[in-house]
Write a protein that holds these residues in place. Structure first.
Motif, PDB file in Angstrom:
ATOM      1  N   THR A 184       0.891  -1.141   0.027  1.00  0.00           N
ATOM      2  CA  THR A 184      -0.062  -0.084   0.082  1.00  0.00           C
ATOM      3  C   THR A 184       0.849   1.252   0.092  1.00  0.00           C
ATOM      4  O   THR A 184       0.511   2.271  -0.639  1.00  0.00           O
ATOM      5  CB  THR A 184      -0.869   0.247   1.341  1.00  0.00           C
ATOM      6  N   ARG A 185       1.873   1.340   1.103  1.00  0.00           N
ATOM      7  CA  ARG A 185       2.610   2.551   0.843  1.00  0.00           C
ATOM      8  C   ARG A 185       3.512   2.414  -0.376  1.00  0.00           C
ATOM      9  O   ARG A 185       3.685   3.771  -0.664  1.00  0.00           O
ATOM     10  CB  ARG A 185       3.572   2.320   2.184  1.00  0.00           C
ATOM     11  N   ALA A 186       4.134   1.512  -0.862  1.00  0.00           N
ATOM     12  CA  ALA A 186       4.836   1.628  -2.131  1.00  0.00           C
ATOM     13  C   ALA A 186       4.059   2.192  -3.230  1.00  0.00           C
ATOM     14  O   ALA A 186       4.485   3.134  -3.677  1.00  0.00           O
ATOM     15  CB  ALA A 186       5.195   0.395  -2.295  1.00  0.00           C
ATOM     16  N   ILE A 187       2.884   1.733  -3.415  1.00  0.00           N
ATOM     17  CA  ILE A 187       2.114   2.471  -4.456  1.00  0.00           C
ATOM     18  C   ILE A 187       1.561   3.761  -4.177  1.00  0.00           C
ATOM     19  O   ILE A 187       1.506   4.441  -4.976  1.00  0.00           O
ATOM     20  CB  ILE A 187       0.816   1.435  -4.686  1.00  0.00           C
ATOM     21  N   GLU A 188       1.264   4.133  -2.970  1.00  0.00           N
ATOM     22  CA  GLU A 188       1.039   5.608  -2.347  1.00  0.00           C
ATOM     23  C   GLU A 188       2.221   6.545  -2.918  1.00  0.00           C
ATOM     24  O   GLU A 188       1.931   7.594  -3.386  1.00  0.00           O
ATOM     25  CB  GLU A 188       0.788   5.480  -1.061  1.00  0.00           C
ATOM     26  N   HIS A 189       3.410   5.964  -2.584  1.00  0.00           N
ATOM     27  CA  HIS A 189       4.652   6.960  -3.044  1.00  0.00           C
ATOM     28  C   HIS A 189       4.439   7.056  -4.533  1.00  0.00           C
ATOM     29  O   HIS A 189       4.613   8.302  -4.863  1.00  0.00           O
ATOM     30  CB  HIS A 189       5.745   5.825  -2.626  1.00  0.00           C
ATOM     31  N   TYR A 190       4.126   5.888  -5.083  1.00  0.00           N
ATOM     32  CA  TYR A 190       4.211   6.119  -6.876  1.00  0.00           C
ATOM     33  C   TYR A 190       3.008   7.098  -7.122  1.00  0.00           C
ATOM     34  O   TYR A 190       3.384   8.023  -7.968  1.00  0.00           O
ATOM     35  CB  TYR A 190       4.075   4.865  -7.487  1.00  0.00           C
ATOM     36  N   LEU A 191       2.029   6.873  -6.619  1.00  0.00           N
ATOM     37  CA  LEU A 191       0.868   7.479  -7.016  1.00  0.00           C
ATOM     38  C   LEU A 191       0.821   9.158  -6.762  1.00  0.00           C
ATOM     39  O   LEU A 191       0.694   9.956  -7.351  1.00  0.00           O
ATOM     40  CB  LEU A 191      -0.286   7.168  -6.269  1.00  0.00           C
ATOM     41  N   ILE A 192       1.576   9.275  -5.335  1.00  0.00           N
ATOM     42  CA  ILE A 192       1.731  10.754  -5.004  1.00  0.00           C
ATOM     43  C   ILE A 192       2.777  11.420  -6.095  1.00  0.00           C
ATOM     44  O   ILE A 192       2.420  12.757  -6.471  1.00  0.00           O
ATOM     45  CB  ILE A 192       2.159  10.867  -3.523  1.00  0.00           C
ATOM     46  N   SER A 193       4.025  10.528  -6.327  1.00  0.00           N
ATOM     47  CA  SER A 193       5.008  11.202  -7.140  1.00  0.00           C
ATOM     48  C   SER A 193       4.577  11.641  -8.356  1.00  0.00           C
ATOM     49  O   SER A 193       5.258  12.352  -8.912  1.00  0.00           O
ATOM     50  CB  SER A 193       6.063  10.271  -7.003  1.00  0.00           C
ATOM     51  N   THR A 194       3.204  11.273  -8.804  1.00  0.00           N
ATOM     52  CA  THR A 194       3.181  11.208 -10.474  1.00  0.00           C
ATOM     53  C   THR A 194       1.751  12.014 -10.395  1.00  0.00           C
ATOM     54  O   THR A 194       1.103  12.192 -11.593  1.00  0.00           O
ATOM     55  CB  THR A 194       2.918  10.017 -11.010  1.00  0.00           C
ATOM     56  N   ILE A 195       1.280  12.441  -9.278  1.00  0.00           N
ATOM     57  CA  ILE A 195       0.015  13.548  -9.448  1.00  0.00           C
ATOM     58  C   ILE A 195       0.390  14.604 -10.672  1.00  0.00           C
ATOM     59  O   ILE A 195      -0.722  14.848 -11.272  1.00  0.00           O
ATOM     60  CB  ILE A 195      -0.264  14.105  -8.092  1.00  0.00           C
ATOM     61  N   ASP A 196       1.348  15.238 -10.373  1.00  0.00           N
ATOM     62  CA  ASP A 196       1.730  16.299 -11.314  1.00  0.00           C
ATOM     63  C   ASP A 196       2.866  16.211 -11.626  1.00  0.00           C
ATOM     64  O   ASP A 196       3.841  16.098 -10.974  1.00  0.00           O
ATOM     65  CB  ASP A 196       0.905  17.636 -10.767  1.00  0.00           C
ATOM     66  N   HIS A 197       3.128  17.138 -12.771  1.00  0.00           N
ATOM     67  CA  HIS A 197       4.533  17.157 -13.208  1.00  0.00           C
ATOM     68  C   HIS A 197       4.748  18.151 -14.314  1.00  0.00           C
ATOM     69  O   HIS A 197       5.036  17.991 -15.439  1.00  0.00           O
ATOM     70  CB  HIS A 197       5.249  15.605 -13.783  1.00  0.00           C
ATOM     71  N   GLY A 198       4.502  19.560 -14.052  1.00  0.00           N
ATOM     72  CA  GLY A 198       4.582  20.607 -15.112  1.00  0.00           C
ATOM     73  C   GLY A 198       3.453  20.496 -16.201  1.00  0.00           C
ATOM     74  O   GLY A 198       2.594  19.998 -15.931  1.00  0.00           O
ATOM     75  N   PHE A 199       4.092  21.277 -17.265  1.00  0.00           N
ATOM     76  CA  PHE A 199       3.048  21.155 -18.376  1.00  0.00           C
ATOM     77  C   PHE A 199       3.292  20.010 -19.252  1.00  0.00           C
ATOM     78  O   PHE A 199       3.795  20.316 -20.674  1.00  0.00           O
ATOM     79  CB  PHE A 199       3.209  22.460 -18.946  1.00  0.00           C
ATOM     80  N   VAL A 352      -5.858  13.566 -10.706  1.00  0.00           N
ATOM     81  CA  VAL A 352      -5.826  14.686  -9.546  1.00  0.00           C
ATOM     82  C   VAL A 352      -5.177  16.065 -10.064  1.00  0.00           C
ATOM     83  O   VAL A 352      -5.573  16.949 -10.063  1.00  0.00           O
ATOM     84  CB  VAL A 352      -5.313  14.203  -8.455  1.00  0.00           C
ATOM     85  N   GLY A 353      -4.106  16.003 -10.668  1.00  0.00           N
ATOM     86  CA  GLY A 353      -3.410  16.849 -11.191  1.00  0.00           C
ATOM     87  C   GLY A 353      -4.108  17.520 -12.299  1.00  0.00           C
ATOM     88  O   GLY A 353      -4.020  18.745 -12.289  1.00  0.00           O
TER      89      GLY A 353
END
Length: 386
Positions: A184-199, A352-353
Motif C-alpha cells: 500500500t505504501r509503495a503504491i502510495e509513494h508512486y501515486l503521489i509522485s506522479t500526481i502532477d509534473h509541469g506542463f 488529480v493533477g
C-alpha cells in the motif's frame, strides 16, 4: 480600415521551454532534479503524507489538518461508487476495448460519468461547482479503471470500500484482496509522485480544452487520450520489457551496446526536462531496495548502472539517467499490478493533477489559441476547372 495581423512569434519545436501561462500548482526544475506541488517538495510529500492529503493540497490549496483530512476523506470515498448507468455500461466498454485495455475504455467511461453526473461546461459553473465535478471524476477513475480491467479479464468487478485509503482501495479493487501495508505504501509513494509534473502533454491538453469552457469530463477525456501515447504514458511496461529482453547480468553490456549503436531508444532512460537524475526515479529505487529487495530489484539497479556508464561512453556530453518509468515498473510489479495496468495506474494518480489544472485554467476566460507557420504551396492559386 483593416489592421495588419501581428507577426508570428518563432518558437522551438514542441513548444520546448515556452512559457504559456502562470500557475500556482507547482513546477519542475530540470537542471536541479527537483519538482514541487505548490510550495512543497513532491518527493517529501510522497514520503511523509497520504494521497488524500496531497489531493487536498492540489484541489483546495493547503495541506489538511486532522479534521479537514477526515472530512475530505469522507467526502471523496463516498464518490467512489459509480452511477448505475455508468456501472452497467462498463461490460460493453470493456468488450469493445479489450485489445486496447482499460485506459482506452476510460475515455468512454468518463464521457458517461460526465453525462450521468450532469457535468456542465466549466464556463457556466462557480469555482465550487467546478471543484465538485473534478472531485467526482477523480474519485471515480480508480473504480472505472479496475472494473474495466477485471471485466476485460472475464472477472467480476470489485466494488470500492470506504474503509480503505485511495491507494489501498485501488489495489483492492484491482486484485480482490486487501493489500499489505508495504504494498500500500509503495503504491502510495508512486501515486503521489506522479500526481502532477509541469506542463506535460496530457496536462497541457486538459488545459487547452478547459480554456474553451468545456466540462470537466471533456477535459479529462482529452488528457487520457494524450496519456495513451507511448511517448508519454506508456513507458513503465516497456522499461520492464527491456529488463526481460536483457535477461541476465552477463548480457547487459552487449545488449545495451547493440541497442545504442543501432540508434534504438532505451526505454526508461532520459527525460524531456531533467538534465540530472529524476528525483522520482531515485525515490522509487530507494523504496524498492529498502522495502522489497531481491533479485529483480538488484538486476534493475545493475542495468541502470551499466546503461548509464555505456551511454556516457557512447554519447559523451549527454546527461541520460533513469526516469520515473524505469523503477515505477519495478515497484508496480512487486506490488502485484499487472503490466497492462501500469499506465492506467499512472492515470489514477494524474487525474488529480489534471483536475487541479482544469480548475486553474477555468478561472481564466482567455481561450488558448496558438498559431501555425504555413509551409504549403504558395497561395493564392487559381482553382482548376474540371
Amino acid at each position: 480600415m483593416q489592421t495588419a495581423s501581428p507577426a508570428p512569434v518563432e518558437v522551438p519545436r514542441g513548444l520546448k521551454g515556452v512559457v504559456v501561462t502562470d500557475t500556482a500548482l507547482g513546477d519542475v526544475r530540470g537542471s536541479e532534479g527537483f519538482y514541487h506541488y505548490r510550495q512543497y517538495s513532491a518527493v517529501e510529500l510522497a514520503q511523509t503524507r497520504s494521497f488524500e492529503d496531497v489531493w487536498h493540497l492540489m484541489m483546495i490549496g493547503e495541506l489538511p489538518d486532522a479534521a479537514q483530512r477526515a472530512a475530505f476523506t469522507a467526502r471523496t470515498t463516498a464518490l467512489r461508487v459509480l452511477p448505475p448507468e455508468v456501472a452497467d455500461a462498463l461490460g460493453v466498454i470493456a468488450r469493445g476495448s479489450r485489445a486496447a485495455g482499460a485506459l482506452d475504455g476510460l475515455r468512454t467511461a468518463l464521457s458517461l460519468l460526465g453525462a450521468g453526473r450532469g457535468f456542465a461546461p466549466v464556463y457556466d459553473l462557480t469555482p465550487e461547482q467546478r471543484r465538485e465535478d473534478a472531485l467526482v471524476a477523480a474519485a471515480a477513475v480508480p473504480t472505472m479503471l479496475t472494473a474495466l480491467y477485471r471485466l476485460g479479464q472475464g472477472l467480476e468487478p470489485v466494488g470500492p470500500r470506504t474503509d480503505l485509503g485511495y491507494a489501498a482501495n485501488y489495489l483492492y479493487m484491482l486484485t480482490g484482496e486487501v493489500p499489505g501495508a508495504r504494498e500500500t505504501r509503495a503504491i502510495e509513494h508512486y501515486l503521489i509522485s506522479t500526481i502532477d509534473h509541469g506542463f506535460n502533454a496530457s496536462t497541457f491538453t486538459a488545459r487547452v480544452i478547459a480554456s474553451t469552457g468545456a466540462d470537466v469530463a471533456a477535459c479529462l477525456v482529452g488528457a487520457v487520450g494524450a496519456l495513451s501515447g507511448p511517448l508519454h504514458g506508456g513507458a513503465p511496461s516497456r522499461a520492464l520489457d527491456t529488463l526481460d529482453a536483457i535477461g541476465s547480468p552477463d548480457k547487459i553490456d552487449p545488449w545495451i551496446r547493440e541497442a545504442v549503436l543501432a540508434g534504438d531508444r532505451i526505454m526508461g532512460f532520459g527525460h524531456a526536462v531533467y538534465r540530472t537524475e529524476d528525483p522520482r526515479s531515485r525515490m522509487l529505487r530507494e523504496l524498492a531496495e529498502q522495502e522489497f529487495g531481491g533479485p529483480r530489484v538488484a538486476f534493475a539497479v545493475e542495468v541502470e548502472r551499466q546503461v548509464e556508464a555505456i551511454l556516457a561512453e557512447l554519447k559523451p556530453g549527454r546527461e541520460l539517467h533513469t526516469n520515473v518509468e524505469f523503477y515505477a515498473g519495478v515497484v508496480m510489479e512487486l506490488c502485484g499490478v499487472p503490466r497492462e495496468m501500469f499506465t492506467p495506474t499512472f492515470a489514477a494518480a494524474r487525474v488529480v493533477g489534471w483536475g487541479a489544472n482544469i480548475l486553474e485554467q477555468a478561472a481564466d476566460t482567455k481561450i488558448i489559441r496558438p498559431a501555425a507557420r504555413y509551409v504549403g504551396p504558395a497561395p493564392s492559386q487559381p482553382v482548376p476547372v474540371v
